[in-house]
Write a protein that holds these residues in place. Structure first.
Motif, short mmCIF file in Angstrom:
data_model
loop_
_atom_site.label_atom_id
_atom_site.label_comp_id
_atom_site.label_asym_id
_atom_site.label_seq_id
_atom_site.Cartn_x
_atom_site.Cartn_y
_atom_site.Cartn_z
N SER A 166 -1.68 1.04 -5.21
CA SER A 166 -0.58 1.89 -4.75
C SER A 166 0.50 1.92 -5.81
O SER A 166 0.40 1.28 -6.85
CB SER A 166 0.00 1.34 -3.44
OG SER A 166 0.74 0.15 -3.68
N GLY A 175 -1.30 2.92 -0.85
CA GLY A 175 -2.41 2.87 -1.79
C GLY A 175 -3.31 4.07 -1.63
O GLY A 175 -3.58 4.53 -0.51
N SER A 207 3.37 3.30 -0.84
CA SER A 207 3.01 1.88 -0.86
C SER A 207 1.69 1.58 -0.17
O SER A 207 1.20 0.46 -0.26
CB SER A 207 4.13 1.07 -0.19
OG SER A 207 4.21 1.37 1.20
#
Length: 475
Positions: free
Chosen positions: A338, A236, A234
């Motif tokens: 992400s 990215g 998450s």
């Protein structure tokens, strides 16, 4: 022979020129077409009888399409039992699909091109830059320091490939002992570990074993690995790229990296505190745990509502207040570029910075000693408005179709839009028309509100004049 060869080259050249023209004129439309093509191919494969466990007919179209969208959009919502419905072939299609969707179609295509040619052309750089920075889709290549610069795209793509491989492999190997100790054989333990690792890093949330996380609810090692995998996915790839290059030099980190990390940590902690305060005495959820387990489960839930999609409890048992907190966390999602969905943490950060600057009477937004241009604020506002509109329209349609409880409908719709994958059970019982609406919500959430708006809007035109200015009353 010459005429045939010339005609063949001319036909292929025409197709190539058409694709090149589409990529140049609208990378966003090209991205949507690629995602649509992948969804169609995955739907076809999952509809085959060979993809379904046992002998008999293939999967119904509504369920195959819904699962295909959920796979390519790395959502995790499902209308069938993922542990028993699919054959080894179907599971292989799902495993490959979530990795393609998680990394990003355009990024993956650029990686393949880089491997084949060992160099990255300008067109490929522009495509990959758009995939890692939504503002480039809107305005073309830009040079702001908040995102990956055009010259760094080649290094970013290598980082994407290596980081995805290393993280998934490392997490999978570390998970194997948990399944072995739970009584599974070596092959099943390995398969489940790699499956969970991929689903965690891509923030998908599918479970391959009957019962999902319930048999592993007391295995804090496994749950910690799953939470770490979701967290890394998450962040990215631009953030991972920066941390891999200069993790010892925070002063050299861009504003994008600092905002992503700061906002992610703040939401992670605040979410955990909210779940702890709201659910500690709920006998259906955390009220049956001891203090240490309750704290751990609160942090686990905070991480999963940010787009992870895994749950150790039944989401329908949460208090209404906790469902609302979950809605808020899911809507925000994870970092830009992400595997997570949502409006993204930097969008939320920009909105708060704008409100703070307005309260102080400052002429511009500032963060970490840098000024953030106003066009980023306009982009953030458009992302939130488009996202809220998609969620509102889908909720109204599905509430009308199913007549279900509103908080459950809203929860699953936001989960679909934010490609989170958590569910109160509402999605599993949807009628066919509801499945199509939810699939469309997942697709619009994955391709991105900015990408969708840019694809649907007409090309921008220059205006050589300014109209008279007038200020409406606001607030």
């Amino acid at each position: 022979m010459r005429r045939r060869g010339t005609a063949r080259r001319s036909w292929l050249g025409g197709v190539r020129d058409a694709i090149d023209g589409l990529v140049k004129s609208s990378p966003s439309r090209f991205a949507i077409l690629i995602f649509l093509a992948l969804v169609m191919v995955t739907t076809l494969l999952l509809s085959l009888p060979i993809a379904r466990a046992g002998e008999g007919e293939g999967t119904p179209l509504a369920d195959a399409l819904f699962t295909a969208v959920s796979v390519i959009c790395v959502t995790g919502l499902t209308t069938v039992d993922m542990a028993t419905h699919w054959s080894p072939f179907g599971n292989a299609v799902i495993y490959i699909g979530v990795n393609i969707g998680g990394i990003g179609v355009l990024t993956l295509a650029s990686i393949l091109g880089l491997v084949i040619s060992r160099r990255l052309g300008l067109r490929a750089r522009l495509i990959a830059a758009s995939d890692t920075n939504p503002s480039r889709i809107h305005q073309g290549p830009v040079s702001e320091s908040q995102a990956i610069r055009l010259g760094e795209v080649g290094g970013l793509l290598v980082t994407v490939a290596i980081s995805a491989l290393v993280i998934e492999l490392t997490i999978a190997l570390a998970m194997i002992p948990s399944f072995l100790s739970d009584g599974y054989d070596a092959w099943t333990s390995t398969w489940y570990s790699f499956y969970y690792s991929a689903m965690g890093f891509t923030n998908t949330g599918f479970s391959p074993n009957p019962g999902g996380l319930e048999p592993l609810q007391d295995d804090f090692w496994f749950l910690s690995l799953l939470m770490l995998s979701v967290f890394l996915g998450s962040l990215g790839f631009p953030v991972i790229y920066t941390l891999a290059r200069a993790w010892r030099k925070p002063r050299k980190w861009s504003v994008h990296v600092k905002l992503t990390l700061a906002t992610t940590v703040i939401l992670f902690v605040l979410g955990a505190l909210a779940f702890l305060a709201l659910e500690y005495n709920n006998p259906k959820t955390y009220g049956r745990f001891d203090a240490g387990t309750t704290v751990f489960e609160s942090f686990f839930m905070s991480a999963m509502t940010r787009s992870g999609g895994f749950a150790t409890i039944d989401m329908a048992d949460l208090n209404g207040s906790s469902l609302l907190v979950s809605d808020m966390l899911m809507f925000v999602g994870g970092g830009s570029a992400s595997t997570a969905g949502g409006i993204k943490v930097t969008t939320l950060a920009v909105l708060f910075l704008a409100a703070f600057a307005e309260a102080r009477g400052a002429p511009a937004m500032e963060a970490f000693g840098r000024r953030i241009p106003r066009d980023i604020l306009r982009l953030a506002v458009s992302v939130v408005l488009w996202g809220a509109t998609i969620v509102a329209v889908s909720t109204i349609i599905l509430a009308q179709i199913t007549r279900a409880q509103l908080d459950y409908v809203l929860f699953d719709v936001i989960s679909a839009f934010a490609t989170c994958g958590l569910s109160t059970g509402f999605t599993f019982d949807l009628p066919p028309e509801g499945k199509y609406v939810m699939a469309a919500t997942m697709f619009m959430g994955r391709v991105g509100t900015v990408t969708l708006a840019a694809a649907l809007a007409a090309s921008q035109r220059r205006q050589l004049f300014k109209r008279p200015e007038e200020r409406p009353i606001v607030g």
